[in-house]
Design a protein around this motif. Structure first.
Motif, PDB file in Angstrom:
ATOM      1  N   UNK A 192       1.855  -4.448  71.384  1.00  0.00           N
ATOM      2  CA  UNK A 192       2.838  -4.191  70.342  1.00  0.00           C
ATOM      3  C   UNK A 192       3.038  -5.385  69.431  1.00  0.00           C
ATOM      4  N   UNK A 193       1.981  -6.118  69.177  1.00  0.00           N
ATOM      5  CA  UNK A 193       2.071  -7.271  68.279  1.00  0.00           C
ATOM      6  C   UNK A 193       2.587  -8.535  68.948  1.00  0.00           C
ATOM      7  N   UNK A 194       2.783  -8.472  70.283  1.00  0.00           N
ATOM      8  CA  UNK A 194       3.177  -9.688  71.020  1.00  0.00           C
ATOM      9  C   UNK A 194       2.006 -10.109  71.896  1.00  0.00           C
ATOM     10  N   UNK A 220      -2.062  -1.706  71.177  1.00  0.00           N
ATOM     11  CA  UNK A 220      -2.206  -2.436  72.435  1.00  0.00           C
ATOM     12  C   UNK A 220      -3.684  -2.669  72.684  1.00  0.00           C
TER      13      UNK A 220
END
Ligand SMILES: Nc1ncnc2c1ncn2[C@@H]1O[C@H](COP(=O)(O)OP(=O)(O)OP(=O)(O)O)[C@@H](O)[C@H]1O
Ligand SMILES: [Mg+2]
Lengths: 64, 582
Positions: free
Chosen positions: B228-230, B206
């Motif tokens: 989280x990769x978003x 994050x």
């Protein structure tokens, strides 16, 4: 995401603390913003999110 | 995507997909091999391919060859047209097209008149900006097809964050006319983030990322919450004054003046179109050389009136004369952080992207704006930085390889607002642990950071050195910036400041930003501290083994209800509870 390791101790349970199933719900999370934000539909983690959303699956169901 | 309306699309099995970045100044093509994104060199060996078409005797040239024709054949050369796509003539800025084919009003759109057919007698053609785009994309796709040895059918293309629906639709249509299926349009800064996150060694965490997209005719900055990769874009700013072209102009003026000093009577090379074009091309290559070396030469044959000109410049001198432009980049980045409601201390990473991002001084300036904990991802400040000129194309290629297996309809559905527009957390959610100065203070351990799209799940491992019964108190948390003023020092401070102001006027003092930094540190100490907010829940975990680790997992559901679990790692049982939706 992997678990983050935090090298700090948890406090001891206070004397006489009791709750049904060991859990007390006390508050709700703040949600001040009326407007929602938009995720960028890009990358593998978003695709996983979209898959869960479209098939109404939870994280744990997705893990299996 | 989504905006462009339903389209038949190809079967996944029929596709060969690439990533394309299509800029006003340059474009790139990239593909993925063995899970790695790679930018493709065209037949001229270029990976940054000037977004230019030029017509000579009925032959079409593109890329660097077309760019070279800006000197001898400017009127039949079309350059800097990307931002005209999907726009009406009255809303475009034609500044950068002065030295090439001029944009004209053509009903709802913009066009150029060029002689694109062979023969003295052949009538010139009026080409809409859409047609120019189609022709240019066709050349890019041909280069990629030739390189890959099979016909490229599909692409993910990057666009600026402020490209509107009309511009997007015009781009998709222009691509379709070039026989190219647009799998998805993705935003430039997010492509740059994906290029970093898509590296095999990348760790997903994050973080708050500032993407500074520094190109030729424009600079765009985005603040991105990476969770989280978003990715969620929190703020964007755009600037059309400070960019690579402004830096070229600084060098053009510098060398034009020097030329006139040495060649009295030869005239001002900026007042003759051809001399100006030569000056511009050479200034740009001198500028690029200054990103690598501390000295660069500038040399033009027959600059004006048959007089040759050769000179050199060192980096210090360049940084001094270009200071106003560099300060413009600083302000742009600072304003983006502010617009996002954040402080520089909140920023974990700054990604420098775009050709101008190669400039060491820009990275050094950003280094001094942000705290030491912020990673500045630029070639001169970060050993494993990715080439800033390749980030967007690489990101686009990674996205293309991720989605090429999907039916067009599936892609449309996944990118629809029903899936992308979701609640985000306002505050951080975390647990209380013991730490701080006394090692026994209550401290906030963030688990789910603010601005996290839901549903989201995060897990932390804490310790229970003494074992026994432990309390997992789940709370909300907030950060604030704590400012500590140092002991007032002797008043020599004021004198030093006055001296500094004089220094700053001296032309060759290029280290001004470092000095400023020192001054700030003397003035005050700023740190980000967590404040413990309202308690959400308590979980009591009994009979934990001595020295055990406790795993706490927090899941925020789509309706903002929360599930908390706590258990001893590799132990039995545990506690699980739910909070109602907010
Ligand atoms: N090594 C370098 N050092 C400094 N500047 C460079 C370097 N390489 C390229 N540039 C400059 O970068 C600019 C082009 O940036 P980029 O290739 O990102 O184009 P772009 O996104 O198409 O630009 P825009 O759309 O803003 O016009 C040009 O001004 C070019 O001179
Ligand atoms: Mg750009």
């Amino acid at each position: 995401m992997e678990a983050t390791v935090v090298p700090l101790p948890l406090p001891a349970l206070p004397e006489g603390w009791e709750a049904e199933n060991g859990f007390k719900a006390i508050g709700k999370i703040t949600n001040e913003r009326a407007t929602q934000r938009t995720l960028e539909p890009v990358g593998p983690y978003f695709l996983a999110h979209a898959r869960r959303a479209r098939h109404k699956r939870t994280f744990s169901e997705d893990d299996r | 995507m989504g905006d462009s309306g339903p389209k038949a699309g190809l079967e996944p099995s029929e596709r060969t997909a690439i990533g394309i970045t299509f800029g006003n100044s340059n474009s790139s093509i990239a593909h993925v091999v063995d899970d790695k994104a790679e930018v493709i060199a065209n037949e001229d060996g270029d990976r940054q391919i000037p977004t230019i078409l030029s017509y000579v005797d009925g032959d079409e040239y593109y890329g660097q060859q077309a760019k070279n024709f800006l000197v001898r054949n400017p009127t039949n050369t079309v350059a800097y047209f990307r931002d005209f796509l999907g726009k009406e003539f009255k809303s475009i800025d034609p500044t950068h097209s002065h030295a090439s084919a001029h944009p004209q009003e053509a009903g709802e759109t913009v066009s150029f008149t060029v002689k694109d057919k062979e023969g003295e007698e052949a009538a010139p053609s009026t080409l809409s900006v859409s047609e120019v785009t189609t022709r240019y994309l066709r050349r890019l796709v041909n280069s990629a097809s030739e390189y890959l040895g099979k016909k490229v059918t599909s692409a993910v293309i990057t666009v600026p964050t402020n490209f509107n629906d009309k511009q997007k639709a015009a781009l998709v249509a222009a691509a379709a006319a070039a026989d190219l299926e647009v799998l998805q349009l993705i935003s430039e800064p997010v492509a740059a983030v994906l290029a970093y996150d898509g590296r095999p060694q990348a760790k997903i965490e994050d973080k708050i990322i500032v993407v500074a997209e520094l190109g030729g005719t424009r600079s765009d900055v985005a603040v991105v919450a990476s969770r989280g990769g978003m990715y969620t874009i929190l703020a964007t700013v755009h600037d059309y004054e400070y960019g690579g072209v402004a830096l070229d102009k600084v060098l053009m003026d510098h060398f034009a003046k020097e030329f006139m000093k040495k060649n009295a009577g030869a005239g001002d090379p900026r007042e003759n179109a051809r001399s100006l074009a030569k000056l511009r091309l050479e200034a740009e290559s001198t500028k690029k050389a200054l990103s690598l070396g501390t000295n660069a030469s500038f040399s033009v044959e027959s600059l004006i009136g048959g007089v040759d000109f050769a000179s050199t410049i060192n980096r210090l001198r360049y940084e001094t004369i270009a200071r106003t432009v560099f300060e413009g980049f600083n302000r742009l980045v600072e304003s983006a952080v502010k617009k996002a409601g954040l402080d520089v201390l909140d920023v974990d990473e700054v990604i420098l992207s775009g050709g101008t991002a190669h400039t060491p001084r820009i990275a050094a300036n950003f280094r001094s704006i942000f705290p030491p904990s912020t990673r500045i991802l630029a070639p001169s400040t970060y050993a494993s930085a990715i080439n800033p000129s390749e980030l967007q194309a690489r990101g686009a290629a990674l996205q293309a390889s991720l989605i090429q297996e999907y039916e067009a309809e599936d892609i449309d559905q996944s990118t629809h607002a029903a899936v992308t527009t979701v609640p985000h957390t306002t505050n951080a959610i975390g647990v209380i642990a013991l730490g701080g100065d006394t090692a026994a203070d209550e401290v906030f351990v963030p688990v789910v950071p603010p601005e996290t799209a839901v549903p989201a799940r995060r897990t932390v491992h804490l310790s229970a050195p003494g074992g026994g019964d432990v309390l997992v108190r789940v709370v909300e948390g907030n950060t604030h910036i704590k400012v500590t003023k140092p002991e007032p020092k002797a008043k020599e401070n004021g004198d030093a400041k006055a001296a500094k102001a004089e220094d700053a006027d001296e032309e060759d003092d290029s280290d001004f930003s470092e000095d400023e930094d020192e001054e700030e540190e003397e003035e005050e100490k700023r740190e980000k501290v967590w404040k413990i907010g309202a308690t959400l829940a308590e979980a009591g975990l009994k009979g934990v083994s001595k020295g055990a680790k406790v795993e706490v997992s927090i899941t925020v559901n789509a309706d903002l209800s929360v599930i908390v679990t706590a258990r001893e790692v590799s132990g039995k049982g545990g506690v699980r509870g739910t909070l109602p939706s907010a």
